[in-house]
Design a protein around this motif. Structure first.
Motif: not given
Length: 399
Positions: A222-223, A240-242, A251-257
């Motif tokens: 989580r970032v 603005q923060r999320q 093979e790579a990271f992907a956004q999931v949430s």
């Protein structure tokens, strides 16, 4: 039967019990089962013996109990019974035991802050433009110009191999800012730091800032991302923060949430400016005068409390009387640039300024270009972020 005979018979029975029981071991489960099967036969034999003793006289009873062919022999030994309670068999089948070769343990990729600072690491490439080193470089513990600054780290099994990895937030320090990225590190077979991949990075558009990271139990990284970078007159609190979650996909990271975009920042605006050239001509008193038209438009969805207009003309080119009325107070050009602060500009509205200038007699002025720049401000005269600042500045030709 006389009373004496009855007493003699009872004595014989007592002697029999003492003799038999001394040679009998405590019955086990096998003896119990034999006893149950033969209980009827023994009961019948005991009844017949008693009847014979009672009705056949003392001599017959004695012979039946003491004759050499009828003495009880030793009882067949039976297994002893344990005193500990026996648990019922488990209803869950035991796993089959298979012969396998020893498995190779997965290297633990946990690095402390001190270990990571002391190791040579390879970072994913920074975005295009002037950047920091990426190949076999050292991270720094503080902000050093042109170096990679280690801001934060956390640990967790991010690739699902059963071992812990290290996730770090790194910034390429350029001036008061610089691009940022979150990188996952592992340990190779030689025990050195290896790079698993980049989780997320800042962009010129959004997100422009990374504030924090956190690795949760399922391996999601989580970032906390921000839409605008601090600086340029606005603080980090305006961003603005999320929280967005990322997972390793082989093979790579992907956004999931988390959200995938930002709405318009309440501390932002969108204004633009255009300007005509300034052409000075000789007046009756020998000075040179001219007028330039400046248009400022609010392209945003909300009003702007103030607009700051700046013109980078030479100091000898002074504001004249006409066209400067909308400016708050007298226009100032004691030092370059010439400034004019305007009031509220509604959403979609445009203001036109026909600004007159004068150059005193005898002062030479060649041809040149001056910057015309506008900036939105809030009610406290603090600069707002312009979401499209490419149209906040134009060039004005003067001659």
């Amino acid at each position: 039967m006389s009373e004496q005979e009855i007493l003699d018979l009872a004595e014989e029975f007592a002697r029999y019990r003492r003799t038999a029981l001394a040679e009998v071991e405590a019955p086990g489960p096998a003896a119990v089962r034999r006893t149950v099967r033969g209980r009827g036969r023994r009961r019948l034999a005991a009844t017949a013996t008693t009847a014979l003793a009672l009705f056949g006289g003392s001599a017959v009873g004695y012979a039946a109990m003491s004759g050499p062919d009828h003495r009880p022999g030793p009882v067949e030994p039976t297994p002893s019974v344990s005193a500990s309670p026996t648990l019922p068999p488990s209803t869950t089948p035991s796993p089959a035991v298979t012969s396998t070769s020893p498995t190779t343990s997965v290297p633990d990729g946990r690095f402390s802050r001190a270990q990571l600072l002391g190791a040579s690491v390879t970072l994913p490439a920074w975005r295009a433009g002037r950047g920091c080193p990426t190949s076999q470089t050292r991270l720094t513990a503080d902000a050093r110009e042109g170096e990679n600054w280690l801001l934060a780290l956390d640990h967790g099994d991010v690739d699902g191999d059963g071992a812990v990895e290290t996730v770090a937030l790194v910034q390429c320090v350029l001036g008061t800012g610089g691009p940022m990225q979150v990188v996952a590190f592992d340990r190779d077979k030689e025990g050195k730091v290896s790079t698993l991949g980049r989780v997320v990075a800042t962009t010129i558009d959004k997100p422009q800032w990374l504030f924090a990271l956190d690795v949760v139990s399922d391996g999601t990284v989580r970032v906390q991302v921000g839409d605008i970078a601090p600086g340029g007159g606005w603080p980090a609190e305006w961003s603005q923060r999320q929280w967005r979650g990322y997972r390793w996909k082989g093979e790579a990271f992907a956004q999931v949430s988390g959200p995938t975009s930002f709405g318009q920042n309440p501390h932002s605006a969108d204004i633009s400016v255009t300007a005509t050239d300034l052409v000075l001509t000789t007046a009756d008193d020998g000075s040179r005068t001219g007028t330039a038209t400046v248009r400022i438009r609010n392209r945003g969805t909300g009003p702007v409390a103030h607009v700051d207009l700046r013109l980078g003309l030479p100091a000898d080119v002074r504001p004249d009387v006409d066209g400067w009325g909308p400016c708050s107070g007298e226009p100032q050009n004691s030092k370059n640039p010439l400034t004019c602060t305007l009031g509220r500009l509604a959403a979609g509205a445009e203001i036109r300024l026909d600004l007159s200038f004068r150059l005193a007699e005898g002062i030479a002025l060649g041809t040149g270009k001056a910057d015309v720049d506008v900036r939105p401000m809030d009610s406290g005269f603090d600069y707002l972020l312009d979401i499209n600042d490419a149209d906040n500045q134009v060039k004005m030709t003067y001659r």
